[in-house]
Design a protein around this motif. Structure first.
Motif, short mmCIF file in Angstrom:
data_model
loop_
_atom_site.label_atom_id
_atom_site.label_comp_id
_atom_site.label_asym_id
_atom_site.label_seq_id
_atom_site.Cartn_x
_atom_site.Cartn_y
_atom_site.Cartn_z
N LYS A 164 11.54 -30.72 -22.25
CA LYS A 164 13.25 -31.22 -22.27
C LYS A 164 13.46 -29.58 -21.84
CE LYS A 164 15.58 -32.25 -26.54
NZ LYS A 164 15.93 -32.62 -27.75
N ALA A 165 14.07 -29.94 -20.92
CA ALA A 165 14.99 -28.84 -20.19
C ALA A 165 16.76 -29.13 -20.40
CB ALA A 165 14.04 -28.94 -18.36
N PHE A 166 17.59 -28.21 -19.63
CA PHE A 166 18.77 -28.26 -19.36
C PHE A 166 18.72 -28.75 -17.90
CE2 PHE A 166 18.89 -25.78 -23.05
CZ PHE A 166 20.26 -26.47 -23.64
N GLY A 167 19.51 -29.74 -17.13
CA GLY A 167 20.13 -30.40 -16.39
C GLY A 167 21.05 -31.48 -16.13
N GLY A 168 21.32 -31.85 -14.99
CA GLY A 168 22.13 -32.96 -14.98
C GLY A 168 21.79 -33.61 -14.08
N SER A 169 20.45 -33.24 -13.65
CA SER A 169 19.55 -34.69 -12.16
C SER A 169 18.07 -34.26 -12.33
CB SER A 169 20.55 -34.27 -10.67
OG SER A 169 20.34 -33.08 -10.16
N TYR A 170 17.71 -35.14 -11.35
CA TYR A 170 16.19 -34.90 -11.76
C TYR A 170 16.17 -35.30 -10.12
CZ TYR A 170 16.18 -39.51 -13.04
OH TYR A 170 15.76 -41.15 -13.43
N PHE A 171 14.99 -35.03 -10.16
CA PHE A 171 14.24 -35.42 -8.00
C PHE A 171 12.74 -36.26 -8.54
CE2 PHE A 171 13.07 -35.66 -4.72
CZ PHE A 171 13.20 -36.24 -3.52
N VAL A 193 13.22 -30.94 -12.51
CA VAL A 193 15.10 -31.19 -13.16
C VAL A 193 15.62 -30.35 -12.76
CG1 VAL A 193 16.35 -31.39 -15.44
CG2 VAL A 193 13.67 -32.44 -15.06
N HIS A 194 17.02 -30.77 -11.88
CA HIS A 194 17.69 -29.75 -11.43
C HIS A 194 19.37 -29.24 -12.24
CE1 HIS A 194 16.37 -29.43 -7.04
NE2 HIS A 194 16.06 -30.34 -7.68
N SER A 195 19.96 -28.58 -12.48
CA SER A 195 20.63 -27.74 -13.15
C SER A 195 22.19 -28.25 -13.36
CB SER A 195 21.27 -26.41 -12.70
OG SER A 195 21.53 -25.61 -11.94
N ALA A 196 22.09 -28.80 -11.40
CA ALA A 196 23.31 -29.42 -11.26
C ALA A 196 23.17 -31.37 -10.97
CB ALA A 196 24.13 -28.85 -10.37
N ALA A 197 24.27 -31.86 -11.00
CA ALA A 197 24.35 -33.59 -10.21
C ALA A 197 24.21 -33.51 -8.15
CB ALA A 197 26.17 -33.66 -10.58
N ASN A 198 23.49 -34.15 -8.06
CA ASN A 198 23.21 -34.62 -6.19
C ASN A 198 22.30 -33.80 -6.65
OD1 ASN A 198 25.28 -36.68 -6.35
ND2 ASN A 198 26.75 -34.72 -6.40
N CYS A 199 21.27 -33.40 -7.71
CA CYS A 199 19.87 -32.38 -7.34
C CYS A 199 20.05 -31.14 -6.79
CB CYS A 199 18.73 -33.34 -6.77
SG CYS A 199 18.92 -34.30 -7.30
N GLN A 200 21.66 -30.35 -7.40
CA GLN A 200 21.48 -29.12 -6.74
C GLN A 200 21.91 -27.59 -7.74
OE1 GLN A 200 23.78 -28.71 -3.39
NE2 GLN A 200 22.87 -30.78 -3.18
N GLY A 201 21.57 -26.57 -7.63
CA GLY A 201 21.60 -26.17 -8.04
C GLY A 201 20.08 -25.05 -8.60
N VAL A 245 16.35 -25.43 -10.03
CA VAL A 245 14.90 -26.05 -10.55
C VAL A 245 14.87 -25.70 -11.67
CG1 VAL A 245 13.63 -27.03 -10.87
CG2 VAL A 245 14.07 -26.94 -8.70
N THR A 246 15.59 -26.41 -13.32
CA THR A 246 15.85 -25.69 -14.69
C THR A 246 14.28 -26.49 -14.94
OG1 THR A 246 16.47 -28.26 -15.34
CG2 THR A 246 18.20 -25.90 -14.82
N ALA A 247 13.36 -27.37 -14.68
CA ALA A 247 11.47 -27.51 -15.04
C ALA A 247 10.88 -28.18 -13.84
CB ALA A 247 11.99 -28.69 -16.24
N GLN A 248 9.72 -28.12 -13.65
CA GLN A 248 9.65 -29.22 -13.03
C GLN A 248 8.01 -29.75 -14.12
OE1 GLN A 248 6.99 -26.96 -10.03
NE2 GLN A 248 5.50 -28.34 -9.68
N VAL A 249 8.26 -30.90 -14.07
CA VAL A 249 7.30 -31.95 -14.85
C VAL A 249 6.32 -32.64 -14.15
CG1 VAL A 249 7.06 -33.90 -16.32
CG2 VAL A 249 9.23 -32.65 -15.66
N GLU A 250 4.66 -32.09 -14.35
CA GLU A 250 3.97 -32.48 -13.69
C GLU A 250 3.35 -34.07 -14.33
OE1 GLU A 250 2.19 -30.66 -10.79
OE2 GLU A 250 3.38 -28.99 -11.02
N PRO A 251 2.33 -34.63 -12.90
CA PRO A 251 2.11 -35.51 -13.93
C PRO A 251 1.53 -35.31 -15.35
CG PRO A 251 1.67 -35.41 -11.50
CD PRO A 251 2.67 -34.61 -11.56
#
Length: 94
Positions: free
Chosen positions: A85-92, A64-72, A74-80
């Protein structure tokens, strides 16, 4: 002279290889803000609202990235198998 003849063949071979490699998809279900995404393709996706809830039932890591287009940052790394629950504008999806 040999380089001029060889270069187009090298570029053509590289192009064929790039086309032959299939796009990777995560296997499983990724639930983002309550919306399930089955076998999501690798790539960046917008988040409709923040904070974002991510439940990762796939085989891939999700960032999870803080800004749009996976910029900014990383506010969270979600493993399998994890839910976050995190703040963010996009996810990869990897």
């Amino acid at each position: 002279m040999r380089r001029r003849i060889f270069a187009p063949f090298l570029l053509a071979a590289a192009g064929l290889f790039a086309v032959a490699v299939p796009a990777q998809a995560a296997t499983g279900v990724l639930v983002v803000n309550g919306v399930p995404h089955e076998n999501p393709q690798r790539g960046c996706y917008p988040v409709p609202s923040s904070p974002v809830s991510v439940e990762n039932f796939t085989t891939s890591v999700v960032l999870v990235h803080s800004a749009a287009n996976c910029q900014g940052p990383v506010t969270a790394q979600v493993e399998p198998g994890q839910s976050v629950k995190a703040f963010g504008g996009s996810y990869f999806v990897f």
